[in-house]
Design an enzyme around this catalytic site. Structure first.
Site, PDB file in Angstrom:
ATOM      1  N   LYS A 135      -1.491   5.966  41.578  1.00 26.78           N
ATOM      2  CA  LYS A 135      -0.442   6.188  40.569  1.00 26.78           C
ATOM      3  C   LYS A 135      -1.073   6.453  39.203  1.00 26.78           C
ATOM      4  O   LYS A 135      -0.684   7.388  38.495  1.00 26.78           O
ATOM      5  CB  LYS A 135       0.495   4.972  40.503  1.00 26.78           C
ATOM      6  CG  LYS A 135       1.390   4.851  41.734  1.00 26.78           C
ATOM      7  CD  LYS A 135       2.107   3.512  41.843  1.00 26.78           C
ATOM      8  CE  LYS A 135       2.858   3.426  43.179  1.00 26.78           C
ATOM      9  NZ  LYS A 135       3.529   2.147  43.434  1.00 26.78           N
ATOM     10  N   GLN A 177       3.601  -3.711  40.781  1.00 27.43           N
ATOM     11  CA  GLN A 177       3.438  -3.394  42.209  1.00 27.43           C
ATOM     12  C   GLN A 177       3.917  -4.556  43.084  1.00 27.43           C
ATOM     13  O   GLN A 177       3.574  -5.712  42.842  1.00 27.43           O
ATOM     14  CB  GLN A 177       1.955  -3.073  42.491  1.00 27.43           C
ATOM     15  CG  GLN A 177       1.668  -2.612  43.900  1.00 27.43           C
ATOM     16  CD  GLN A 177       2.252  -1.229  44.236  1.00 27.43           C
ATOM     17  OE1 GLN A 177       2.533  -0.420  43.353  1.00 27.43           O
ATOM     18  NE2 GLN A 177       2.451  -0.972  45.508  1.00 27.43           N
ATOM     19  N   ASP A 198      10.638   2.234  38.153  1.00 27.16           N
ATOM     20  CA  ASP A 198      10.771   1.991  39.599  1.00 27.16           C
ATOM     21  C   ASP A 198      12.243   2.004  40.022  1.00 27.16           C
ATOM     22  O   ASP A 198      12.556   2.152  41.207  1.00 27.16           O
ATOM     23  CB  ASP A 198      10.224   0.585  39.926  1.00 27.16           C
ATOM     24  CG  ASP A 198       8.931   0.627  40.724  1.00 27.16           C
ATOM     25  OD1 ASP A 198       8.673   1.646  41.373  1.00 27.16           O
ATOM     26  OD2 ASP A 198       8.210  -0.380  40.694  1.00 27.16           O
TER      27      ASP A 198
HETATM   28  N1  GUN Z   1       5.455  -1.419  46.895  1.00 24.87           N
HETATM   29  C1  GUN Z   1       5.739  -0.491  47.852  1.00 24.87           C
HETATM   30  N2  GUN Z   1       6.438   0.523  47.330  1.00 24.87           N
HETATM   31  C2  GUN Z   1       6.591   0.247  46.007  1.00 24.87           C
HETATM   32  C3  GUN Z   1       7.208   0.940  44.937  1.00 24.87           C
HETATM   33  O1  GUN Z   1       7.797   2.023  45.090  1.00 24.87           O
HETATM   34  N3  GUN Z   1       7.146   0.329  43.730  1.00 24.87           N
HETATM   35  C4  GUN Z   1       6.538  -0.862  43.552  1.00 24.87           C
HETATM   36  N4  GUN Z   1       6.539  -1.392  42.329  1.00 24.87           N
HETATM   37  N5  GUN Z   1       5.954  -1.532  44.515  1.00 24.87           N
HETATM   38  C5  GUN Z   1       5.973  -0.965  45.740  1.00 24.87           C
END
Ligand code: GUN
Length: 297
Positions: free
Chosen positions: A53, A97, A120
């Site tokens: 990311k 995350q 998110d």
């Molecule tokens: N863990 C798995 N997918 C995601 C996501 O799209 N965002 C976040 N913050 N954590 C994740």
């Protein structure tokens, strides 16, 4: 010939558009979009995702910061870190995350994020605004990516019967909300099915568009899809495979070779929804920076 819906190619297209927007935000508005990622602990998969990311953000001129905290970090410490990012004017998007270590209340952390920086789309305010269609909000990245894939590959869901298999907060529920919105990429008739659905195959066979997010490797077989349907596979699973050098292979929730024969269009794994999730995170960050300066780029 079955159409292959490449998330990789669609991502490349969207990222080029975003690069333009970042450049306009910098030159005309003097703002550089900023993304902060927060990783708690040392889970290798989470480390890899967060790394990807940040790298993708930097590659298009987005300022990105990664905060890495030890597994033992207390909930209060994490909430303090989120609070600091909420107040940081250089940061337009905050991503914590998931999953978080067991001793931390995930919902409390998500609710601590300023909704105007909730790229998110997991904050209850974002979820509520998506459901009601009111105000500014960020749509969760994976289902937003699914919608982009459908629209950009020529399969506008308007008026179609979409069956979403999966009811998670991250994919299934927001995918249904997005697909039924009165907006571009919406206007579908949506059915949500899940692991407790009676005669799942009978339901999935009624889909014009089938979106599968069950988290179970190759569950959707050829007999479960209608001839000429469009199939989007959100699953990413690792299954043992001794014939591969690594000892495993990555597959989706759809048995690709069987379903491809029936479908008019299908997304592959890897190279399908996966790249779109990061792309939509970048899109949300750019949108947030735009809103912060009153721009509509
Ligand atoms: N863990 C798995 N997918 C995601 C996501 O799209 N965002 C976040 N913050 N954590 C994740």
């Amino acid at each position: 010939m079955t159409q292959i819906i490449s998330g990789r190619d669609i991502s490349t297209e969207i990222r080029a558009e975003l690069r333009e927007k970042v450049s306009v935000l910098k030159s005309d508005y003097g703002v550089t979009p900023g993304l902060a990622t927060v990783l708690v602990g040392s889970d290798p998969a989470s480390q890899m995702y967060v790394g990807m990311k940040n790298k993708a953000a930097q590659a298009m001129g987005i300022h990105s910061e990664q905060l890495t905290l030890e597994t033992e970090t207390s909930e209060e410490e994490l909430l303090g870190a989120v609070e600091e990012l909420n107040g940081n004017p250089e940061i337009h998007g905050i991503l914590v995350q998931l999953p978080l270590p067991d001793h931390i209340d995930e919902a409390r952390v998500i609710e601590a994020i300023d909704p105007s920086k909730d790229v998110d789309g997991f904050h209850p305010i974002s979820v509520g605004r998506l459901a009601t269609g009111s105000g500014d909000y960020f749509a969760p990245c994976t289902p937003a990516g699914v919608v982009e894939m459908l629209v950009r590959s020529g399969h506008d869901p308007a008026g179609k019967h979409v069956v979403v298999v999966g009811r998670s907060n991250i994919v299934g529920k927001p995918a249904a909300a997005l697909l039924m919105r009165k907006a571009v990429g919406g206007n579908a008739t949506v059915t949500i099915a899940h692991s407790r659905t009676k005669d799942l195959a009978a339901v999935t066979r009624t889909a014009d568009i089938l979106v599968v997010a069950m988290g179970r490797p190759e569950m959707i077989t050829g007999d479960m899809v209608a001839e000429g349907s469009v199939v989007i596979d959100v699953g990413t699973n690792r299954v043992d495979d001794e014939t591969r050098e690594k000892g495993y292979r990555v597959c989706g929730d759809v048995l690709f070779d069987e379903v491809k024969v029936k479908a008019a269009a299908i997304s592959p794994v890897p190279g399908g929804v996966g790249p779109m999730t990061i792309t939509m995170l970048l899109a949300n960050t750019v949108k947030s920076a735009g809103i912060s300066v009153g721009s509509v780029v």
